[in-house]
Design a protein around this motif. Structure first.
Motif, short mmCIF file in Angstrom:
data_model
loop_
_atom_site.label_atom_id
_atom_site.label_comp_id
_atom_site.label_asym_id
_atom_site.label_seq_id
_atom_site.Cartn_x
_atom_site.Cartn_y
_atom_site.Cartn_z
N SER A 241 -22.43 13.02 -51.52
CA SER A 241 -21.90 11.73 -51.11
C SER A 241 -22.08 10.71 -52.22
O SER A 241 -22.83 10.92 -53.17
CB SER A 241 -22.63 11.25 -49.84
OG SER A 241 -22.04 10.09 -49.33
N ASP A 242 -21.39 9.57 -52.07
CA ASP A 242 -21.46 8.51 -53.07
C ASP A 242 -22.58 7.51 -52.78
O ASP A 242 -22.93 6.72 -53.65
CB ASP A 242 -20.13 7.74 -53.12
CG ASP A 242 -18.98 8.61 -53.64
OD1 ASP A 242 -19.25 9.47 -54.50
OD2 ASP A 242 -17.84 8.42 -53.17
N SER A 243 -23.11 7.53 -51.56
CA SER A 243 -24.18 6.59 -51.22
C SER A 243 -25.15 7.24 -50.24
O SER A 243 -24.79 8.19 -49.53
CB SER A 243 -23.61 5.31 -50.62
OG SER A 243 -23.14 5.55 -49.30
N ASP B 249 -26.39 5.84 -47.47
CA ASP B 249 -25.99 5.57 -46.09
C ASP B 249 -24.88 6.52 -45.65
O ASP B 249 -24.90 7.06 -44.53
CB ASP B 249 -25.51 4.12 -45.94
CG ASP B 249 -26.66 3.12 -46.04
OD1 ASP B 249 -27.83 3.55 -45.92
OD2 ASP B 249 -26.39 1.93 -46.26
N GLU B 250 -23.90 6.74 -46.52
CA GLU B 250 -22.80 7.65 -46.20
C GLU B 250 -23.32 9.07 -46.04
O GLU B 250 -22.89 9.82 -45.16
CB GLU B 250 -21.75 7.59 -47.30
CG GLU B 250 -20.50 8.44 -47.04
CD GLU B 250 -19.52 8.37 -48.18
OE1 GLU B 250 -19.31 9.40 -48.84
OE2 GLU B 250 -18.97 7.27 -48.42
N GLU C 228 -24.95 9.49 -42.66
CA GLU C 228 -23.91 9.57 -41.63
C GLU C 228 -23.30 10.96 -41.57
O GLU C 228 -23.08 11.53 -40.49
CB GLU C 228 -22.82 8.53 -41.90
CG GLU C 228 -23.20 7.10 -41.58
CD GLU C 228 -22.08 6.13 -41.90
OE1 GLU C 228 -20.95 6.59 -42.14
OE2 GLU C 228 -22.34 4.91 -41.92
N GLN C 229 -23.00 11.53 -42.75
CA GLN C 229 -22.40 12.86 -42.80
C GLN C 229 -23.35 13.93 -42.26
O GLN C 229 -22.94 14.83 -41.52
CB GLN C 229 -22.01 13.19 -44.25
CG GLN C 229 -20.81 12.42 -44.76
CD GLN C 229 -20.55 12.72 -46.23
OE1 GLN C 229 -21.27 12.25 -47.11
NE2 GLN C 229 -19.53 13.50 -46.51
N HIS D 280 -23.53 13.62 -38.54
CA HIS D 280 -22.27 14.08 -37.95
C HIS D 280 -22.18 15.61 -37.97
O HIS D 280 -21.83 16.23 -36.96
CB HIS D 280 -21.09 13.48 -38.73
CG HIS D 280 -19.75 14.00 -38.30
ND1 HIS D 280 -19.27 13.87 -37.01
CD2 HIS D 280 -18.78 14.67 -39.00
CE1 HIS D 280 -18.08 14.43 -36.92
NE2 HIS D 280 -17.76 14.92 -38.11
#
Length: 370
Positions: free
Chosen positions: A348-350, A352-353, A356-357, A360
């Motif tokens: 991921s790029d961050s 937080d993202e 989330e992934q 999920h």
């Protein structure tokens, strides 16, 4: 080279998968003929805790290593006497595989670790304050052999076996450092990862790399790593599990003298993986670049509650549709509650993202029985 691995689990499997791009022969010893390494190595069915079985297995190898620390150390000592290279050496494996020796090792070498009491039975006077953690001296693995004793009401649950009783740390983050040393004396570590545990199973749920820590915390970890590697005095790849408390102090929880679950995201998240690095250690090659390629994380795939039998992965196709998600299964045909069956790496790029992934993807997949 003929490289012998004691243990045929997923760590050995992923090491061999990584090393197949080179020209070596891999041999594994495990009591389970259906283990993860059985079909991708020269496999021997045998008990790595049985002295003669280990000697017979290792005597014609160029190097012998481990993917689980609970092995017969006397056999490794004998192999060293016979001139077989053992990585890591038998002395540090013996120290780490016994929690009592491991804690005394930290104390001797001024490596910060939570205060503790040694007991040989439950009848001894307990002088450590509640709450505390009990860790069995031997055999603990993947959260087994560890329990929290909160108060006097829990005291009846104390295991009547040799153990370490250890003060609870007021934990802010659980961290891990994967560090390697080759025979040339090169030492290289991976960026520090953060581990998020499943409170029910008491094993790693997912990890995040690199973690967000201050320069002071990083400096504490660097000092700990340097002290450990000097004191261990062995080639090898080690996972140093750490606690960061809420006052900003770093403590060593324990160390694994092998590849580790907290380094799995390095397969796609770093310039080279922990498996590539360990292969280079075994061959005494130049150590690999460990730089992060961005934010990466790993989610463990473990057997669901009340599910035992032939494994079935529900929802895996949904994960395979996602970008930057990478599935790694361990070749285990039978699942049971809490058993590690595979993992999924995410880029991921961050931060937080990434979180989330991971959350999920955890909702998409279930490991059940047919």
């Amino acid at each position: 080279m003929k490289i012998g691995i004691l243990g045929g689990g997923q760590l050995g499997r992923m090491l061999i998968q990584e090393a197949l791009k080179y020209d070596d022969e891999f041999y594994t010893l495990d009591p389970n003929a259906d283990c993860s390494c059985a079909n991708i190595s020269f496999f021997t069915k045998g008990d790595f805790n049985e002295k003669q079985a280990v000697i017979d297995f290792g005597k014609d190898k160029d190097v012998v290593s481990i993917e689980i620390e609970h092995v017969n150390v006397e056999a490794l000592q004998e192999l060293e006497k016979q001139g077989v290279k053992v990585i890591p050496n038998s002395a540090i494996i013996k120290t780490i595989q016994q929690k009592i020796l491991q804690k005394l090792f930290y104390e001797e070498h001024e490596i910060p670790s939570p205060a503790f009491q040694i007991i040989l039975s439950a009848e001894e006077e307990i002088i450590i304050d509640y709450p505390f953690v009990q860790k069995l001296n031997t055999g603990g693995y993947d959260g087994k052999g560890v329990q929290i004793i909160k108060d006097e009401n829990d005291f009846n649950n104390l295991w009547d076996q040799p153990s370490i009783l250890e003060n609870l740390v007021d934990i802010d983050k659980e961290l891990s450092l994967i560090i390697a040393k080759n025979e040339r004396g090169e030492i290289k570590s991976f960026p520090v990862t953060e581990m998020v545990a499943d409170p029910k199973l008491n094993l790693l749920d997912f990890n995040i790399s690199p973690t967000q820590i201050s320069d002071d915390v990083q400096s504490q970890i660097d000092v700990i790593a340097a002290k450990f590697m000097k004191a261990a005095d062995s080639d090898g790849l080690f996972a140093i599990e750490l606690f960061l408390d809420k006052s900003g102090k770093v403590w060593v929880n324990e160390t694994a003298p092998r590849l580790h679950n907290s380094g799995h995201q390095s397969q796609e998240g770093n310039a080279n993986s922990q498996f590539e690095q360990f292969y280079r250690v075994l061959k005494n090659l130049p150590l690999a670049d460990t730089s992060s390629l961005g934010f990466s994380g790993m989610l463990n795939l473990v057997g669901e509650e009340n599910c035992s039998g032939k494994v079935k992965y529900e929802g895996l196709e949904n994960v395979l549709k996602l970008a930057d998600a990478y599935v790694h299964l361990y070749g285990k045909t039978e699942t049971k509650p809490g058993r590690k069956m595979g993992h999924i790496n995410v880029l991921s790029d961050s931060r937080d993202e990434l979180l989330e992934q991971l959350i999920h993807i955890k909702s998409l997949v279930k490991v059940v029985a047919v």
